[in-house]
Design a protein around this motif. Structure first.
Motif, PDB file in Angstrom:
ATOM      1  N   ASP A  12       0.827  -1.212   0.000  1.00 53.72           N
ATOM      2  CA  ASP A  12       0.000   0.000   0.000  1.00 53.72           C
ATOM      3  C   ASP A  12       0.859   1.258   0.000  1.00 53.72           C
ATOM      4  O   ASP A  12       0.546   2.242  -0.683  1.00 53.72           O
ATOM      5  CB  ASP A  12      -0.927   0.002   1.216  1.00 53.72           C
ATOM      6  CG  ASP A  12      -2.019  -1.063   1.104  1.00 53.72           C
ATOM      7  OD1 ASP A  12      -2.235  -1.558  -0.015  1.00 53.72           O
ATOM      8  OD2 ASP A  12      -2.628  -1.393   2.144  1.00 53.72           O
ATOM      9  N   ALA A  13       1.945   1.248   0.767  1.00 59.86           N
ATOM     10  CA  ALA A  13       2.809   2.428   0.846  1.00 59.86           C
ATOM     11  C   ALA A  13       3.486   2.705  -0.491  1.00 59.86           C
ATOM     12  O   ALA A  13       3.594   3.854  -0.922  1.00 59.86           O
ATOM     13  CB  ALA A  13       3.859   2.245   1.944  1.00 59.86           C
ATOM     14  N   ALA A  15       2.350   1.687  -3.447  1.00 60.83           N
ATOM     15  CA  ALA A  15       1.293   2.097  -4.367  1.00 60.83           C
ATOM     16  C   ALA A  15       0.937   3.560  -4.171  1.00 60.83           C
ATOM     17  O   ALA A  15       0.670   4.287  -5.134  1.00 60.83           O
ATOM     18  CB  ALA A  15       0.064   1.214  -4.161  1.00 60.83           C
ATOM     19  N   ALA A  16       0.971   4.015  -2.919  1.00 59.93           N
ATOM     20  CA  ALA A  16       0.645   5.415  -2.643  1.00 59.93           C
ATOM     21  C   ALA A  16       1.679   6.350  -3.276  1.00 59.93           C
ATOM     22  O   ALA A  16       1.324   7.402  -3.825  1.00 59.93           O
ATOM     23  CB  ALA A  16       0.584   5.640  -1.134  1.00 59.93           C
ATOM     24  N   VAL A  17       2.946   5.974  -3.219  1.00 60.12           N
ATOM     25  CA  VAL A  17       3.997   6.789  -3.843  1.00 60.12           C
ATOM     26  C   VAL A  17       3.811   6.822  -5.354  1.00 60.12           C
ATOM     27  O   VAL A  17       3.890   7.882  -5.985  1.00 60.12           O
ATOM     28  CB  VAL A  17       5.390   6.239  -3.472  1.00 60.12           C
ATOM     29  CG1 VAL A  17       6.473   6.910  -4.314  1.00 60.12           C
ATOM     30  CG2 VAL A  17       5.675   6.445  -1.986  1.00 60.12           C
ATOM     31  N   ASP A  19       1.025   6.289  -7.055  1.00 58.70           N
ATOM     32  CA  ASP A  19      -0.193   7.041  -7.394  1.00 58.70           C
ATOM     33  C   ASP A  19       0.043   8.546  -7.318  1.00 58.70           C
ATOM     34  O   ASP A  19      -0.464   9.313  -8.156  1.00 58.70           O
ATOM     35  CB  ASP A  19      -1.334   6.647  -6.443  1.00 58.70           C
ATOM     36  CG  ASP A  19      -1.827   5.225  -6.679  1.00 58.70           C
ATOM     37  OD1 ASP A  19      -1.480   4.651  -7.733  1.00 58.70           O
ATOM     38  OD2 ASP A  19      -2.527   4.686  -5.800  1.00 58.70           O
ATOM     39  N   LYS A  20       0.824   8.979  -6.340  1.00 58.98           N
ATOM     40  CA  LYS A  20       1.119  10.409  -6.201  1.00 58.98           C
ATOM     41  C   LYS A  20       1.948  10.891  -7.406  1.00 58.98           C
ATOM     42  O   LYS A  20       1.704  11.974  -7.955  1.00 58.98           O
ATOM     43  CB  LYS A  20       1.880  10.651  -4.904  1.00 58.98           C
ATOM     44  CG  LYS A  20       2.166  12.127  -4.597  1.00 58.98           C
ATOM     45  CD  LYS A  20       2.777  12.269  -3.197  1.00 58.98           C
ATOM     46  CE  LYS A  20       2.938  13.738  -2.807  1.00 58.98           C
ATOM     47  NZ  LYS A  20       3.954  14.435  -3.608  1.00 58.98           N
ATOM     48  N   ALA A 243       9.890   4.665  -2.059  1.00 60.34           N
ATOM     49  CA  ALA A 243       8.998   4.305  -0.960  1.00 60.34           C
ATOM     50  C   ALA A 243       9.738   3.540   0.125  1.00 60.34           C
ATOM     51  O   ALA A 243       9.546   3.784   1.323  1.00 60.34           O
ATOM     52  CB  ALA A 243       7.827   3.474  -1.487  1.00 60.34           C
TER      53      ALA A 243
END
Length: 541
Positions: A12-13, A15-17, A19-20, A243
């Motif tokens: 998730d972490a 993926a968050a990077v 996506d940003k 990340a």
């Protein structure tokens, strides 16, 4: 080109990077060469350092010129190719030629024994590529001078044997033109560590017999993917690197799986360490470890394997890792194109040589001697022998730290110990490892969960040297020097190679100790016996 990423609990972490980055339009902007991606302070440097993005196409213009050089060398029977270059000027050709299984002698050292070894090898059939982006690299300048003299002494015109690769307008270009050497100019808008697909990577590799056109083909095939938000291997890898570092996993364990590529982690090490290791931040690549053992580490395997892997042809790998490093720089908030701390050790070396004049270099007094090993450094008074010193170094590594071993020695000397004849491959390998100071990394690795790196000096100064001084203040340093028994004069200079090598070691040691970092220098008064003793002590810890 495929990248398989298995992230487990931290998916998730990462993926968050990613996506940003996508939301900010970074993939397309980077592929288009947007120099603003790393902030206003980095923009002037980035504006003249993004030429690597177009190399799969632009470097094709060099192929006819390179082909002419190759044809001339073949016609003259010059089949021993020597590359004099440091950092990005040597690491990529070394990987290209190892992967292509073609012989290349790389001189990225000031060790006189290693240079003499190259000079003694088929001088009558040698062609030397002198490669320096700045044109002022002291090691490469020394190699050029030494080979010029060797050719003249052998009755050979250096203009028939030396090829120069440099940037337009460099001092080396002027020197080469005056001497009548063929000159191949590289793209000035590409930094040294991003130069694998420029003339620096292609010229020596082609002379050695590698398929450089195929290298560009493979890079060109992956290039269109780097503008995409999905299916972009460079974005996925860059988001992973960034990340993980943000999560505190800033030690990148690089493992070579059996594949068609040989030795890529050494090139990646320079690219990532020098690009990210600054402002107290950075990602430290670790070459040689088999697994990530501590919470500050993560493992990436080159080639097909389980877990996190980067698999694909070499030309594509070069481009994807460069793109990923640029992405990681944005995630970490640093400029991935400068190297603000590299000059410090060079300046220290120059000062040491100038201040010493004809006198001895300021080596200091050993705090203890254990057989053929002298120990120098600011150490506790209760250390009695080499085993105590190594134990103290391992215990000095902080919780999220690392130990860097830096050997200013002949990296090919261990081959002298290899048994030839009736010995099996396993026996030869075992004999070689027992005489190779690089084996120390593995021996100490067994005794700690912390990351341990190994670098040959001064080669590593153009690689992890930036991270050592600009990255997180978490390093512990073990430097190894050795007695010089057969020195080499540097024509036109007031120093020998051996003197330069020791000055480089002392200069870098000063840069490290000035930051209050634990650092020890071991000096081998007998190189063969000293390595044997050092390894035997480490084995018994």
């Amino acid at each position: 080109m495929s990248i398989e990423v298995t992230l487990g609990d931290e998916a998730d972490a990462v993926a968050a990077v990613k996506d940003k980055l996508v939301a900010e339009g970074v993939p397309a902007a980077l592929a288009a060469g947007d120099s603003a991606l790393w902030g206003p302070q980095a923009q002037p440097e980035a504006a003249i350092r993004l030429g690597w993005l177009g190399l799969p196409g632009s470097s094709r213009e060099l192929l006819p010129e390179i082909a002419t050089l190759v044809e001339r060398a073949r016609a003259e029977g010059l089949d021993h190719v020597v590359l004099a270059g440091m950092g990005g000027s040597s690491l990529a050709p070394e990987v290209i030629c190892a992967t292509g299984d073609v012989p290349l002698t790389v001189l990225d050292t000031t060790d006189p024994h290693q240079v003499r070894r190259a000079l003694a090898d088929r001088l009558d059939r040698t062609i030397v590529v002198v490669a320096s982006k700045s044109g002022g690299t002291i090691e490469t300048d020394s190699h050029r001078r030494i080979y010029e003299q060797a050719f003249r002494d052998a009755g050979i015109d250096p203009a028939e044997r030396i090829v120069v690769v440099t940037d337009p307008g460099s001092p080396l270009e002027r020197t080469a033109i005056e001497a009548g050497y063929p000159v191949v100019l590289a793209d000035p808008n590409v930094g040294g560590r991003y130069s694998a697909l420029t003339a620096f990577g292609l010229v020596p590799s082609a002379l050695a017999g590698a398929d450089v056109a195929g290298l560009l083909d493979d890079a060109a095939a992956v290039a269109p993917l780097l503008a995409q938000d999905e299916g972009n291997p460079g974005l996925e890898l860059g988001a992973l690197l960034g990340a993980r570092a943000l999560q505190g996993r800033d030690k990148l364990i690089l493992r070579d799986a059996p594949s068609e590529i040989t030795g890529l982690p050494d090139w990646i090490e320079q690219l990532i360490a020098e690009s990210t290791g600054k402002e107290g931040k950075g990602i430290l690549p670790v070459v040689g470890a088999e697994a990530a053992e501590a919470r500050d580490q993560f493992l990436v395997t080159i080639g097909p394997d389980s877990g996190t892997t980067v698999d694909g042809p070499l030309g594509a790998q070069f481009l994807v890792w460069e793109y990923a490093t640029a992405i990681a720089g944005r995630v970490l908030g640093i400029n991935p194109f400068d190297q603000p701390n590299v000059a410090e050790s060079k300046e220290n070396t120059t000062r040491i040589l100038q201040e010493a004049g004809d006198g001895p270099l300021p080596t200091g007094t050993p705090v203890l001697t254990d057989g053929p090993v002298e120990v120098y450094g600011d150490l506790p008074g209760d250390l009695k022998n080499l085993a105590d010193v190594l134990t103290w170094l391992l215990r000095a590594i902080p919780e999220r730290g690392y130990l860097a071993i830096m050997a200013y020695l002949d990296r090919e000397a261990a081959f002298d110990a290899a048994v030839i004849g009736d010995a099996s491959f396993e026996e030869m390998t075992e004999t070689w490892a027992s005489a190779d100071v690089a084996t120390l990394r593995a021996l100490l690795d067994y005794r700690t969960d912390h990351a341990i790196t190994f670098g040959w000096g001064p080669r590593f100064l153009h690689s992890t040297g930036q991270y050592h001084k600009g990255g997180p203040e978490a390093g512990v340093f073990l430097q190894i020097t050795g007695v010089v028994t057969d020195d080499v004069e540097v024509p036109g200079k007031p120093y020998t190679l051996g003197r330069l090598q020791l000055a480089q070691a002392l200069g870098d040691l000063g840069a490290l100790t000035s930051r209050g970092r634990p650092a020890v220098r071991l000096h081998l008064t007998d190189r063969v016996a000293g390595i044997r003793h050092l390894l035997s002590v480490a084995e018994e810890l």
